[in-house]
Motif scaffolding. Structure first.
Motif, PDB file in Angstrom:
ATOM      1  N   SER A  90       0.838  -1.208   0.000  1.00 30.91           N
ATOM      2  CA  SER A  90       0.000   0.000   0.000  1.00 30.91           C
ATOM      3  C   SER A  90       0.868   1.250   0.000  1.00 30.91           C
ATOM      4  N   LYS A  91       1.945   1.246   0.804  1.00 26.53           N
ATOM      5  CA  LYS A  91       2.866   2.388   0.812  1.00 26.53           C
ATOM      6  C   LYS A  91       3.527   2.556  -0.553  1.00 26.53           C
ATOM      7  N   GLU A  92       3.965   1.435  -1.137  1.00 24.82           N
ATOM      8  CA  GLU A  92       4.605   1.481  -2.456  1.00 24.82           C
ATOM      9  C   GLU A  92       3.642   2.034  -3.496  1.00 24.82           C
ATOM     10  N   LEU A  93       2.388   1.614  -3.450  1.00 30.11           N
ATOM     11  CA  LEU A  93       1.382   2.108  -4.393  1.00 30.11           C
ATOM     12  C   LEU A  93       1.193   3.609  -4.227  1.00 30.11           C
ATOM     13  N   SER A  94       1.150   4.071  -2.996  1.00 26.75           N
ATOM     14  CA  SER A  94       0.974   5.503  -2.740  1.00 26.75           C
ATOM     15  C   SER A  94       2.138   6.307  -3.311  1.00 26.75           C
ATOM     16  N   VAL A  95       3.365   5.832  -3.092  1.00 22.13           N
ATOM     17  CA  VAL A  95       4.555   6.522  -3.624  1.00 22.13           C
ATOM     18  C   VAL A  95       4.514   6.551  -5.143  1.00 22.13           C
ATOM     19  N   LEU A  96       4.184   5.433  -5.773  1.00 24.43           N
ATOM     20  CA  LEU A  96       4.140   5.377  -7.238  1.00 24.43           C
ATOM     21  C   LEU A  96       3.049   6.277  -7.799  1.00 24.43           C
ATOM     22  N   LYS A  97       1.905   6.361  -7.126  1.00 23.19           N
ATOM     23  CA  LYS A  97       0.842   7.279  -7.573  1.00 23.19           C
ATOM     24  C   LYS A  97       1.325   8.723  -7.523  1.00 23.19           C
ATOM     25  N   ASP A  98       1.987   9.076  -6.415  1.00 23.46           N
ATOM     26  CA  ASP A  98       2.508  10.446  -6.292  1.00 23.46           C
ATOM     27  C   ASP A  98       3.512  10.751  -7.405  1.00 23.46           C
ATOM     28  N   LEU A  99       4.426   9.812  -7.695  1.00 18.08           N
ATOM     29  CA  LEU A  99       5.401  10.011  -8.775  1.00 18.08           C
ATOM     30  C   LEU A  99       4.705  10.182 -10.118  1.00 18.08           C
ATOM     31  N   PHE A 100       3.717   9.350 -10.353  1.00 13.81           N
ATOM     32  CA  PHE A 100       2.989   9.422 -11.621  1.00 13.81           C
ATOM     33  C   PHE A 100       2.298  10.769 -11.773  1.00 13.81           C
ATOM     34  N   LEU A 101       1.611  11.225 -10.718  1.00  9.70           N
ATOM     35  CA  LEU A 101       0.897  12.498 -10.778  1.00  9.70           C
ATOM     36  C   LEU A 101       1.880  13.661 -10.964  1.00  9.70           C
ATOM     37  N   GLU A 102       3.013  13.605 -10.288  1.00 12.86           N
ATOM     38  CA  GLU A 102       4.027  14.657 -10.447  1.00 12.86           C
ATOM     39  C   GLU A 102       4.541  14.691 -11.876  1.00 12.86           C
ATOM     40  N   HIS A 103       4.818  13.539 -12.436  1.00 13.08           N
ATOM     41  CA  HIS A 103       5.302  13.454 -13.806  1.00 13.08           C
ATOM     42  C   HIS A 103       4.235  13.970 -14.773  1.00 13.08           C
ATOM     43  N   ALA A 104       3.001  13.638 -14.558  1.00 13.07           N
ATOM     44  CA  ALA A 104       1.916  14.098 -15.436  1.00 13.07           C
ATOM     45  C   ALA A 104       1.798  15.621 -15.379  1.00 13.07           C
ATOM     46  N   HIS A 105       1.927  16.227 -14.218  1.00 15.26           N
ATOM     47  CA  HIS A 105       1.872  17.690 -14.098  1.00 15.26           C
ATOM     48  C   HIS A 105       3.054  18.348 -14.814  1.00 15.26           C
ATOM     49  N   ASN A 106       4.232  17.749 -14.686  1.00 16.17           N
ATOM     50  CA  ASN A 106       5.419  18.303 -15.368  1.00 16.17           C
ATOM     51  C   ASN A 106       5.248  18.265 -16.871  1.00 16.17           C
ATOM     52  N   LEU A 107       4.695  17.178 -17.376  1.00 19.24           N
ATOM     53  CA  LEU A 107       4.473  17.089 -18.825  1.00 19.24           C
ATOM     54  C   LEU A 107       3.462  18.143 -19.272  1.00 19.24           C
ATOM     55  N   ALA A 108       2.435  18.337 -18.477  1.00 18.04           N
ATOM     56  CA  ALA A 108       1.409  19.307 -18.842  1.00 18.04           C
ATOM     57  C   ALA A 108       1.982  20.728 -18.832  1.00 18.04           C
ATOM     58  N   ASP A 109       2.913  20.999 -17.903  1.00 19.96           N
ATOM     59  CA  ASP A 109       3.511  22.336 -17.829  1.00 19.96           C
ATOM     60  C   ASP A 109       4.483  22.576 -18.980  1.00 19.96           C
ATOM     61  N   ASN A 110       5.171  21.554 -19.467  1.00 18.03           N
ATOM     62  CA  ASN A 110       6.169  21.697 -20.521  1.00 18.03           C
ATOM     63  C   ASN A 110       5.564  21.775 -21.911  1.00 18.03           C
ATOM     64  N   VAL A 111       4.384  21.371 -22.069  1.00 13.12           N
ATOM     65  CA  VAL A 111       3.757  21.395 -23.396  1.00 13.12           C
ATOM     66  C   VAL A 111       3.271  22.816 -23.641  1.00 13.12           C
ATOM     67  N   GLN A 112       3.705  23.423 -24.753  1.00 14.66           N
ATOM     68  CA  GLN A 112       3.290  24.779 -25.113  1.00 14.66           C
ATOM     69  C   GLN A 112       2.047  24.686 -25.976  1.00 14.66           C
ATOM     70  N   PRO A 113       1.077  25.484 -25.684  1.00 13.94           N
ATOM     71  CA  PRO A 113      -0.098  25.459 -26.556  1.00 13.94           C
ATOM     72  C   PRO A 113       0.268  26.074 -27.904  1.00 13.94           C
ATOM     73  N   PRO A 114      -0.260  25.520 -28.962  1.00 14.55           N
ATOM     74  CA  PRO A 114       0.063  26.094 -30.289  1.00 14.55           C
ATOM     75  C   PRO A 114      -0.458  27.526 -30.405  1.00 14.55           C
ATOM     76  N   THR A 115       0.381  28.397 -30.928  1.00 14.32           N
ATOM     77  CA  THR A 115      -0.032  29.787 -31.108  1.00 14.32           C
ATOM     78  C   THR A 115      -0.042  30.123 -32.582  1.00 14.32           C
ATOM     79  N   GLY A 116      -0.761  31.118 -32.959  1.00 16.84           N
ATOM     80  CA  GLY A 116      -0.859  31.522 -34.353  1.00 16.84           C
ATOM     81  C   GLY A 116       0.166  32.565 -34.724  1.00 16.84           C
TER      82      GLY A 116
END
Length: 153
Positions: free
Chosen positions: A122-148
């Motif tokens: 259960s502890k391992e699952l919690s740590v892995l979920k936190d890592l996954f969510l952190e990684h997902a937020h970082n990817l979302a922040d690094n992606v630039q929205p297309p501009t015209g």
């Protein structure tokens, strides 16, 4: 629904069995004694002498057995065999109880190990979920929205 009262007469036949006779449904009067003509015979298995025992037969274990002389060889051998059988039965019973207790202890230990493993996973699952969510937020922040505003060719 009340039943009309019936006159009953109890007599003993030649077999010593009491017979209850009622006057409600008379059958052939010729088959009955003259004094009870018009009465129906209803056989009932009631002993004429109530102190004469009767009833169910006793099982063999309850029947009176001739007592062997307590000083006889046969009695002594039977007692020895019985004592050995009792001792063997008690030993089997104790062994079964010990085996059951050992199995209970083993299952308790296994249960404790499994519960510790559940906590760890259960502890391992919690740590892995936190890592996954952190990684997902970082990817979302690094992606630039297309501009015209970028140049077109």
């Amino acid at each position: 629904m009340s039943r009309p009262s019936q006159a009953k007469l109890t007599t003993a036949d030649h077999n010593g069995v009491s017979v209850i006779q009622s006057q409600a449904h008379a059958t052939s009067p010729s088959s009955l004694p003259a004094g009870v003509a018009g009465l129906q015979q209803v056989p009932q298995l009631v002993p004429a002498n109530p102190s004469a025992g009767g009833g169910k037969a006793l099982p063999p274990s309850k029947m009176k057995k001739p007592h062997a002389d307590k000083d006889s060889e046969e009695y002594r051998q039977r007692r020895e065999r019985n004592n050995l059988a009792v001792k063997k039965s008690r030993m089997r019973s104790k062994q079964k109880a010990m085996d059951t207790q050992q199995r209970v202890n083993e299952l308790k230990e296994e249960n404790e190990r499994l519960e510790a493993k559940i906590k760890l996973l259960s502890k391992e699952l919690s740590v892995l979920k936190d890592l996954f969510l952190e990684h997902a937020h970082n990817l979302a922040d690094n992606v630039q929205p297309p501009t015209g505003t970028e140049g077109s060719k």
